[in-house]
Design an enzyme around this catalytic site. Structure first.
Site, PDB file in Angstrom:
ATOM      1  N   SER A  30      26.233 -16.175  -5.087  1.00 50.95           N
ATOM      2  CA  SER A  30      25.620 -17.157  -5.984  1.00 50.95           C
ATOM      3  C   SER A  30      24.920 -16.537  -7.177  1.00 50.95           C
ATOM      4  O   SER A  30      24.740 -17.203  -8.202  1.00 50.95           O
ATOM      5  CB  SER A  30      24.613 -18.020  -5.205  1.00 50.95           C
ATOM      6  OG  SER A  30      23.627 -17.209  -4.585  1.00 50.95           O
ATOM      7  N   ASP A 317      14.914 -21.188  -8.422  1.00 46.18           N
ATOM      8  CA  ASP A 317      14.948 -21.941  -7.176  1.00 46.18           C
ATOM      9  C   ASP A 317      14.643 -21.015  -6.009  1.00 46.18           C
ATOM     10  O   ASP A 317      14.019 -19.960  -6.197  1.00 46.18           O
ATOM     11  CB  ASP A 317      16.275 -22.695  -7.019  1.00 46.18           C
ATOM     12  CG  ASP A 317      17.478 -21.768  -6.837  1.00 46.18           C
ATOM     13  OD1 ASP A 317      17.287 -20.531  -6.733  1.00 46.18           O
ATOM     14  OD2 ASP A 317      18.619 -22.275  -6.779  1.00 46.18           O
ATOM     15  N   HIS A 320      17.067 -17.526  -6.670  1.00 43.60           N
ATOM     16  CA  HIS A 320      17.764 -17.100  -7.875  1.00 43.60           C
ATOM     17  C   HIS A 320      16.811 -17.019  -9.070  1.00 43.60           C
ATOM     18  O   HIS A 320      15.982 -17.897  -9.273  1.00 43.60           O
ATOM     19  CB  HIS A 320      18.902 -18.071  -8.194  1.00 43.60           C
ATOM     20  CG  HIS A 320      19.830 -18.264  -7.037  1.00 43.60           C
ATOM     21  ND1 HIS A 320      19.730 -19.342  -6.187  1.00 43.60           N
ATOM     22  CD2 HIS A 320      20.851 -17.490  -6.577  1.00 43.60           C
ATOM     23  CE1 HIS A 320      20.660 -19.238  -5.254  1.00 43.60           C
ATOM     24  NE2 HIS A 320      21.343 -18.128  -5.455  1.00 43.60           N
TER      25      HIS A 320
END
Length: 379
Positions: A30, A317, A320
C-alpha cells in the site's frame, strides 16, 4: 530540486539529465500502490482500497486509490526521473510501458499464502514479465533488452507479512521469527533473480517501515509506545535485506542496488515531528480512536475524524505517511548520503550508464501508448 505541494506538474523542471530514456518498474504494497486495488476484489472490510474521499484530497484532488492525502513516494521518484505520475497497471486503458509500470498493491505480501487482499509479489513479477514481452514486440529484442537493463526496479514489500505473522500468533519463539524473516527475504531475493533473468540490473529497495510505531499498531495493541514485537521483526528484516542485497551484488554480474532507510527516516519524524516541521507524529490525520489508528478513514458506515491540515501530520491514516512527509523522504532517497540510502542514492543509480546506448527510436515511441488489455483478476 525540492518539490512542494504546489509544485507544477511540469517534470522538466527537475528531470535527471541522462543520455537515454529512463524506465521505472514499481513493486510493493500500500505504500506504493497508485490504485491497482481499485480493479480487484478485496475483503469486505475494504481495508485494501482507498478509492474514496478524503484520500487524494491534497493534490489530485480526488481519490485515486493511493493510501495518502496526495502523492506517494513512487510518484515523486517518477517526477524526479522525468516520468509521469503513475496510473495503476491494472487500469484497462492503454499504457506507455516504455516509461515503466507500477504493479504495487495494498495488502501485498512477499509470501503468496499471506495475501488476503492484495496482489502477491510473485504475481506482480508475472505482470512485469508480460510487460517485458510487450516491449520486445514493440521495440524489438535488442532495444527492449537495453531499456530493461537501464530501468530502475523500485520495491517496498514485507511489512504486511510481518503484521500478519504477529497478529496470527503473538507467542512465536525467537527461532520461529528468524525462520520467518529468512523466508520473506528469501522470497524477495527469488523475485529479484526473476527480474534479473528478464534483464533488470538496477534495483532500489525500500526497507520495511517502523511498523510497530505507526498509529494503527499503537491503537490495536493499546500501547502508548511502539509495539516491540513488530519493531523487532522490521529490524531483523532490514538487516537481512542488507545482507541479501550484498550477496546478490557478488553473485549477479552487473547487479547494482540501493537500500533506502525508510525505517529510520520515518521513525525519526514519528518521534521528533517538530524537528521536521510537523505538529503531530503519533496521531494520524484521518481515522478514529485514540491515535486515529482505525481503518475507518473515509468510511461510509463508521464515523471518523479528519484533521484540517494534513501538512502538519507525519501520518495521514493508520499506517501511511502524508504527502508532506513523502516530499521530505523523496529528497533523501534522491540526493541522500550513505546514512540514509546506500551504497547509492536514486539519482546516482539512475545515472549509472548501461554498456550501450538505447536507439533513438525510443524517443519516437515514448508518446505512443501500447494497446494492451490487462486482467483485473489473478490466479
Amino acid at each position: 530540486m525540492a518539490l512542494s505541494n504546489s509544485q507544477s506538474d511540469d517534470k522538466t523542471n527537475y528531470r535527471v539529465q541522462t543520455k537515454k530514456q529512463i524506465a521505472m518498474f514499481v513493486f510493493g504494497d500500500s505504500v506504493f500502490d497508485p490504485g491497482n486495488n481499485n480493479y480487484i476484489n478485496t475483503s469486505t472490510s475494504g481495508i485494501g482500497k482507498a478509492d474514496f474521499p478524503p484520500y487524494g484530497e491534497t493534490f489530485f484532488p480526488k481519490p485515486t486509490g493511493r493510501h495518502c492525502d496526495g502523492r506517494i513516494l513512487p510518484d515523486f521518484a517518477a517526477a524526479y526521473a522525468g516520468l509521469p505520475y503513475w496510473r495503476p497497471y491494472l487500469d484497462p486503458n492503454n499504457h506507455n510501458f516504455i516509461v515503466g509500470a507500477n504493479f504495487a498493491s495494498a495488502g501485498a505480501c512477499a509470501l503468496v499464502e499471506d495475501d488476503e487482499d492484495g496482489i502477491p509479489l510473485e504475481v506482480q513479477i508475472d505482470y512485469f514479465k508480460k510487460v517485458s514481452n510487450l516491449l520486445k514486440e514493440q521495440l524489438g529484442e535488442a532495444e527492449a533488452e537495453e531499456l530493461l537493463k537501464g530501468a530502475i526496479y523500485y520495491s517496498s514489500i514485507g511489512g504486511v507479512d510481518y503484521t500478519t505473522f504477529i497478529y496470527e500468533d503473538s507467542n512465536v519463539t525467537e527461532s520461529q521469527i528468524q525462520d520467518f524473516v529468512n523466508i520473506v527475504v528469501g522470497n524477495i531475493t527469488n523475485g529479484v533473480k526473476e527480474i534479473y533473468k528478464v534483464g533488470g540490473r538496477k534495483f532500489a529497495f525500500q526497507n520495511v517501515a517502523p511498523i510497530g510505531c505507526v498509529p494503527g499498531s499503537k491503537q490495536s495493541y493499546n500501547t502508548t509506545g511502539c509495539v516491540e514485537s513488530l519493531q523487532t521483526l522490521a529490524t531483523m528484516h532490514n538487516s537481512a535485506l542488507n545482507f541479501a542485497a550484498e550477496d546478490l551484488a557478488s553473485e549477479l554480474p552487473g547487479f547494482k542496488y540501493l537500500i533506502f532507510d525508510f525505517f529510520n527516516t520515518l521513525m525519526d519524524r514519528t518521534e521528533n515531528p517538530s524537528k521536521y516541521g510537523f505538529k503531530e507524529g503519533d496521531v494520524a490525520c484521518c481515522g478514529s480512536g485514540e491515535y486515529r489508528g482505525s481503518a475507518t478513514c473515509g468510511s461510509l458506515t463508521s464515523p471518523y475524524e479528519l484533521c484540517s491540515n494534513p501538512n502538519e501530520y507525519v501520518y495521514f491514516d493508520l499506517a501511511h505517511a502524508t504527502e508532506a512527509c513523502n516530499i521530505q523522504l523523496i529528497e533523501l532517497l534522491w540526493n541522500g548520503t550513505t546514512n540514509v540510502t546506500w551504497p547509492l542514492n536514486l539519482r546516482q543509480l539512475i545515472e549509472l550508464e548501461s554498456e550501450t546506448e538505447i536507439s533513438s527510436n525510443i524517443d519516437r515511441l515514448i508518446d505512443e501508448p501500447v494497446a494492451v488489455s490487462v486482467s483485473n483478476t489473478y490466479e
